[in-house]
Design a protein around this motif. Structure first.
Motif, PDB file in Angstrom:
ATOM      1  N   ARG A   6      21.655  -9.855 -17.909  1.00 26.68           N
ATOM      2  CA  ARG A   6      20.480  -9.993 -17.084  1.00 26.68           C
ATOM      3  C   ARG A   6      20.204  -8.729 -16.287  1.00 26.68           C
ATOM      4  N   VAL A   7      18.865  -8.487 -16.252  1.00 22.74           N
ATOM      5  CA  VAL A   7      18.788  -7.166 -15.453  1.00 22.74           C
ATOM      6  C   VAL A   7      17.738  -7.519 -14.437  1.00 22.74           C
ATOM      7  N   GLU A   8      17.427  -6.963 -13.245  1.00 28.07           N
ATOM      8  CA  GLU A   8      16.514  -7.342 -12.403  1.00 28.07           C
ATOM      9  C   GLU A   8      15.098  -7.007 -12.985  1.00 28.07           C
ATOM     10  N   LYS A   9      14.187  -7.899 -12.604  1.00 26.47           N
ATOM     11  CA  LYS A   9      12.884  -7.827 -13.403  1.00 26.47           C
ATOM     12  C   LYS A   9      12.052  -6.877 -12.625  1.00 26.47           C
ATOM     13  N   ASP A  10      11.343  -6.232 -13.525  1.00 24.82           N
ATOM     14  CA  ASP A  10      10.336  -5.037 -12.660  1.00 24.82           C
ATOM     15  C   ASP A  10       9.615  -5.822 -11.430  1.00 24.82           C
ATOM     16  N   GLU A  11       9.069  -7.167 -11.870  1.00 25.42           N
ATOM     17  CA  GLU A  11       8.229  -7.783 -10.998  1.00 25.42           C
ATOM     18  C   GLU A  11       8.938  -7.738  -9.556  1.00 25.42           C
ATOM     19  N   LEU A  12      10.242  -8.103  -9.361  1.00 23.96           N
ATOM     20  CA  LEU A  12      10.807  -8.235  -8.217  1.00 23.96           C
ATOM     21  C   LEU A  12      11.201  -6.933  -7.826  1.00 23.96           C
ATOM     22  N   LYS A  13      11.672  -5.853  -8.547  1.00 21.74           N
ATOM     23  CA  LYS A  13      11.652  -4.238  -7.984  1.00 21.74           C
ATOM     24  C   LYS A  13      10.522  -4.079  -7.257  1.00 21.74           C
ATOM     25  N   LEU A  14       9.257  -4.407  -7.936  1.00 23.72           N
ATOM     26  CA  LEU A  14       8.196  -3.716  -7.391  1.00 23.72           C
ATOM     27  C   LEU A  14       7.810  -4.616  -6.263  1.00 23.72           C
ATOM     28  N   MET A  15       7.817  -5.895  -6.032  1.00 19.76           N
ATOM     29  CA  MET A  15       7.412  -6.615  -5.111  1.00 19.76           C
ATOM     30  C   MET A  15       8.456  -5.831  -3.984  1.00 19.76           C
ATOM     31  N   ARG A  16       9.847  -5.667  -4.161  1.00 22.64           N
ATOM     32  CA  ARG A  16      10.629  -5.073  -3.191  1.00 22.64           C
ATOM     33  C   ARG A  16       9.997  -3.777  -2.624  1.00 22.64           C
ATOM     34  N   PHE A  17       9.687  -2.986  -3.329  1.00 27.33           N
ATOM     35  CA  PHE A  17       8.993  -1.604  -3.150  1.00 27.33           C
ATOM     36  C   PHE A  17       7.968  -1.802  -2.158  1.00 27.33           C
ATOM     37  N   LEU A  18       7.050  -2.823  -2.630  1.00 19.62           N
ATOM     38  CA  LEU A  18       5.819  -2.912  -1.694  1.00 19.62           C
ATOM     39  C   LEU A  18       6.162  -3.564  -0.396  1.00 19.62           C
ATOM     40  N   ASN A  19       7.328  -4.620  -0.408  1.00 16.21           N
ATOM     41  CA  ASN A  19       7.392  -5.138   0.864  1.00 16.21           C
ATOM     42  C   ASN A  19       8.160  -4.033   1.700  1.00 16.21           C
ATOM     43  N   THR A  20       8.799  -3.051   1.310  1.00 17.17           N
ATOM     44  CA  THR A  20       9.320  -2.179   2.243  1.00 17.17           C
ATOM     45  C   THR A  20       8.260  -1.153   2.574  1.00 17.17           C
ATOM     46  N   PRO A 199       4.334  -6.952 -15.364  1.00 14.04           N
ATOM     47  CA  PRO A 199       4.319  -7.618 -14.148  1.00 14.04           C
ATOM     48  C   PRO A 199       3.060  -7.322 -13.157  1.00 14.04           C
ATOM     49  N   TYR A 200       2.493  -6.295 -13.521  1.00 16.71           N
ATOM     50  CA  TYR A 200       1.383  -5.589 -12.697  1.00 16.71           C
ATOM     51  C   TYR A 200       0.159  -6.522 -12.732  1.00 16.71           C
ATOM     52  N   PRO A 201      -0.281  -7.328 -13.489  1.00 19.45           N
ATOM     53  CA  PRO A 201      -1.399  -8.263 -13.046  1.00 19.45           C
ATOM     54  C   PRO A 201      -1.037  -9.036 -11.887  1.00 19.45           C
ATOM     55  N   ARG A 202       0.261  -9.376 -11.701  1.00 23.31           N
ATOM     56  CA  ARG A 202       0.602 -10.449 -10.785  1.00 23.31           C
ATOM     57  C   ARG A 202       0.998  -9.716  -9.394  1.00 23.31           C
ATOM     58  N   LEU A 203       0.817  -8.543  -9.286  1.00 20.50           N
ATOM     59  CA  LEU A 203       1.157  -7.760  -7.892  1.00 20.50           C
ATOM     60  C   LEU A 203      -0.004  -8.052  -6.778  1.00 20.50           C
ATOM     61  N   PRO A 204      -0.051  -7.920  -5.860  1.00 24.79           N
ATOM     62  CA  PRO A 204      -1.060  -7.631  -4.816  1.00 24.79           C
ATOM     63  C   PRO A 204      -1.710  -6.288  -5.169  1.00 24.79           C
ATOM     64  N   PRO A 205      -2.910  -5.970  -4.584  1.00 22.38           N
ATOM     65  CA  PRO A 205      -3.602  -4.659  -4.950  1.00 22.38           C
ATOM     66  C   PRO A 205      -2.681  -3.732  -3.987  1.00 22.38           C
ATOM     67  N   TYR A 206      -2.426  -2.584  -4.597  1.00 25.28           N
ATOM     68  CA  TYR A 206      -2.036  -1.295  -3.712  1.00 25.28           C
ATOM     69  C   TYR A 206      -2.473  -0.028  -4.159  1.00 25.28           C
ATOM     70  N   GLU A 207      -2.473   0.948  -3.309  1.00 30.30           N
ATOM     71  CA  GLU A 207      -2.829   2.185  -3.754  1.00 30.30           C
ATOM     72  C   GLU A 207      -1.702   3.073  -3.081  1.00 30.30           C
ATOM     73  N   TYR A 208      -1.914   4.496  -3.698  1.00 32.37           N
ATOM     74  CA  TYR A 208      -0.825   5.394  -3.233  1.00 32.37           C
ATOM     75  C   TYR A 208      -0.933   5.646  -1.945  1.00 32.37           C
ATOM     76  N   GLY A 209      -2.309   6.012  -1.333  1.00 32.96           N
ATOM     77  CA  GLY A 209      -2.207   6.373   0.304  1.00 32.96           C
ATOM     78  C   GLY A 209      -1.929   5.195   1.129  1.00 32.96           C
ATOM     79  N   GLN A 210      -1.841   3.965   0.637  1.00 30.25           N
ATOM     80  CA  GLN A 210      -1.487   2.661   1.507  1.00 30.25           C
ATOM     81  C   GLN A 210      -0.024   2.805   1.652  1.00 30.25           C
ATOM     82  N   LEU A 211       0.905   3.377   0.840  1.00 31.65           N
ATOM     83  CA  LEU A 211       2.263   2.944   0.967  1.00 31.65           C
ATOM     84  C   LEU A 211       2.886   4.100   1.689  1.00 31.65           C
ATOM     85  N   ARG A 212       3.662   3.605   2.525  1.00 34.78           N
ATOM     86  CA  ARG A 212       4.673   4.560   3.346  1.00 34.78           C
ATOM     87  C   ARG A 212       5.353   5.163   2.465  1.00 34.78           C
TER      88      ARG A 212
END
Ligand SMILES: [Zn+2]
Length: 301
Positions: A6-20, A199-212
């Motif tokens: 089992r590997v951590e799914k990209d969707e979970l990783k991405l959601m964690r990055f976005l949450n941070t 996983p990308y279609p399921r992610l909330p929209p985000y842009e580079y400039g929005q992310l810390r």
């Protein structure tokens, strides 16, 4: 060792990055926490299947497709005479089961995992049939969290509650099982049918400039990290990480978040934040990635 780990799914990783790195909407945050909880629960069940000593092939997290219907199975276990499908649920606290409906004590209905596993089992059976294989399939819903209680738990449904798990695993382990080349072929075939899901279609929209931007701690994901000598030290949890590993982790994060952006020294310098020389970053990139282009236009893959 599982045959398919089992590997951590990209969707979970991405959601964690976005949450941070940004403020998620309440519903997205909830989705992230659910994904994380599910993954933790699956990990807990993996510890149990790894302890078994009977001959088996364990395939974790298969995503299969039959007749344009995708279905995901948390754990698939091939033993001599049977294939087990397990749906792992990490629910905690008190739930009630009434007339086929699962709900929290407060009365909120949740998706019945039984529906999910029945659908998966049926599609899985049909898939086997298409492959020309006649093989018994047995599926179970595993409630892994020791703090889960189910009132009016149905006796005739394939549920295993936390208090039943030890016995269940013991019984499973006592099943006679000898595997041969045929079983291996089946395992290989299922692994080869595993689908890669975007996983990308399921992610909330985000842009580079929005992310810390800036380094985060590998363990607690906080931004309270500082550079000390050649290490990143977390002021929140005390975790130490080698600088090179922190840079590479940040590059992987950048790549996953923005798959179309080119990885350049400047891009990584900006993403990691201040306090790091471009020369140092270039050295890490040269060492760990393949470079393309020349001079100012060098990028890495
Ligand atoms: Zn930390």
């Amino acid at each position: 060792m599982p045959y398919k780990p089992r590997v951590e799914k990209d969707e979970l990783k991405l959601m964690r990055f976005l949450n941070t790195r940004m403020d998620l909407l309440e519903k997205d945050k909830k989705h992230f926490l659910n994904l994380q909880k599910g993954y933790e629960g699956e990990g807990m069940f993996d510890l149990l299947t790894e302890k078994l000593s009977l001959e088996r092939y364990v395939l974790n997290d298969l995503l299969l497709e039959f007749n344009n219907s995708k279905f995901q199975i948390d754990t698939t276990m091939i033993v001599q005479e049977k294939i087990y499908l397990f749906e792992v649920k990490n629910f905690e606290s008190e739930y009630e089961y009434r007339s086929g409906i699962l709900h929290t004590i407060a009365g909120n209905e949740v998706n019945n995992p039984l529906d999910q596993i029945k659908r998966s089992e049926s599609l899985f059976r049909q898939l086997l049939q298409k492959l020309g294989l006649k093989y018994p399939v047995e599926s179970w819903v595993i409630f892994i969290n020791p703090e889960f209680t189910l009132y009016q738990a149905p006796k005739n449904q394939p549920f295993k509650l936390p208090t039943q798990l030890n016995q269940f695993m013991k019984k499973l382990n006592a099943t006679p099982s000898k595997l041969n080349g045929w079983h291996k072929k089946l395992a290989d075939q299922l692994v080869s049918l595993h689908q890669i899901d975007s996983p990308y279609p399921r992610l909330p929209p985000y842009e580079y400039g929005q992310l810390r931007n800036g380094f985060t701690c590998a363990t607690c994901h906080s931004f309270s990290v500082s550079l000390q000598e050649k290490e990143l030290v977390c002021g929140h949890c005390g975790h130490h990480e080698k600088l090179e590993s922190a840079v590479l982790r940040s590059v992987e994060e950048l790549k996953l978040l923005f798959p179309n952006r080119k990885i350049t020294t400047n891009a990584v310098h900006e993403w990691c934040g201040v306090g790091l020389s471009k020369k140092g970053i270039k050295r890490f990139l040269d060492k760990n990635y393949k470079s393309f282009g020349h001079n100012r236009w060098i990028y890495y893959e």
